[in-house]
Write an enzyme that holds these catalytic residues in place. Structure first.
Site, PDB file in Angstrom:
ATOM      1  N   CYS A   1      -1.001   3.746  -6.777  1.00 20.10           N
ATOM      2  CA  CYS A   1      -2.033   3.070  -5.571  1.00 20.10           C
ATOM      3  C   CYS A   1      -2.339   1.795  -5.999  1.00 20.10           C
ATOM      4  CB  CYS A   1      -3.367   3.922  -5.474  1.00 20.10           C
ATOM      5  SG  CYS A   1      -4.625   3.036  -4.543  1.00 20.10           S
TER       6      CYS A   1
ATOM      7  N   CYS B   1       0.988  -1.066   0.138  1.00 21.54           N
ATOM      8  CA  CYS B   1      -0.046   0.022  -0.005  1.00 21.54           C
ATOM      9  C   CYS B   1       0.939   1.149  -0.020  1.00 21.54           C
ATOM     10  CB  CYS B   1      -0.885   0.091   1.368  1.00 21.54           C
ATOM     11  SG  CYS B   1      -1.790   1.553   1.586  1.00 21.54           S
TER      12      CYS B   1
END
Ligand code: DGL
Length: 267
Positions: A185, A74
């Site tokens: 992302c 992440c």
């Protein structure tokens, strides 16, 4: 810590499965323990403190499970918490992810690169430092896309809703001259087809799964922790709903998978 121990991988939700996929391809003998922190998604709209607290809880969890390495799959959590995690667990191999700014700077001809990421990543000092270090000569345009995270979490990866959501942000950066786009992302690779269609066929869309898997392999090798036999198992856990994760992961990874709920203290 043994070479048979699992590798812990986590994200706010299913986005990190784009990284897990690359790790599974590169290291098929390794057992992977994936945690989707779905009770706390989206990280991108939370405070840095919040994301850091969750990172510490999940690192402690992986350590309690005897993990030999941890992948923070992440960008938002890496930007918020990677230094803290390394301080907290100095003996553990901890691999983070960050937007592919360096390869983008090499690839661009126009000198303009577009970056899609979360609000948290784009506002972080770590992202600013990355851009200063790796692309001082390049114009970086960026766009927070929290809506894209929501779509992937809901399993909307193609069709009119996905196409409509990517069209405006992609066109805006393309019209401003970006000839390389960074998927900053880990959720966004699951929207790749829609993004590519909006960007045009030749436009590189950069993601980080493969280089992260390579870095992980290297770290395990250096520590003598690469597993010699196999095949590795995949275990999925979540702070949210187990059946929802099983459904989403089965679709995203293209095979039937089962998921479990995390014990209360880690949720
Ligand atoms: N997949 C995450 C990232 O790479 C976080 C998305 C979110 O929870 O907002 O930044």
């Amino acid at each position: 810590m043994l070479s048979e121990s699992p590798i812990g991988i986590y994200d706010s939700g299913v986005g990190g499965l784009s990284v897990l996929r690359a790790i599974g391809d590169a290291l098929p003998r390794e057992s992977l323990l994936y945690v989707a922190d779905s009770a706390h998604v989206p990280y991108g709209e939370k405070t840095r403190d919040y994301v850091e607290r969750r990172a510490c809880v999940l690192a402690d969890y992986f350590v309690s499970r005897g993990a030999k390495a941890m992948v923070v799959a992440c960008n938002t959590a890496t930007a918020a918490a990677i230094a803290q995690l390394r301080q907290r667990h100095p003996g553990l191999a901890i691999i983070g992810v960050e937007p592919a700014i360096k390869p983008a700077a090499h690839l661009t001809h126009s000198g303009v690169v577009g970056v899609f990421a979360t609000t948290g990543t784009l506002a972080s000092p770590k992202f600013a430092a990355l851009v200063r270090r790796e692309a001082p000569e390049v114009r970086i345009l960026f766009k927070p896309c929290p809506e894209w995270v929501r779509l992937v979490e809901q399993g909307v990866l193609d069709g009119p809703e996905a196409e409509a959501a990517v069209r405006a942000p992609v066109s805006e950066l393309r019209e401003a001259g970006a000839d390389v786009l960074v998927l900053g992302c880990t959720h966004f690779p699951f929207l790749r087809d829609a993004i590519q269609a909006a960007a045009g066929p030749g436009v590189p869309l950069l993601e980080i799964g493969v280089p992260v898997a390579r870095r992980l392999r290297h770290q395990l090798q250096e520590r003598g922790l690469l597993r010699a036999d196999g095949p590795g198992q995949l275990r999925l856990e979540t702070s949210g709903a187990a059946d929802a994760l099983a459904r989403q992961a089965s679709r995203l990874l293209g095979r039937p998978l089962h998921a479990e709920i995390l014990a209360e203290r880690w949720r």
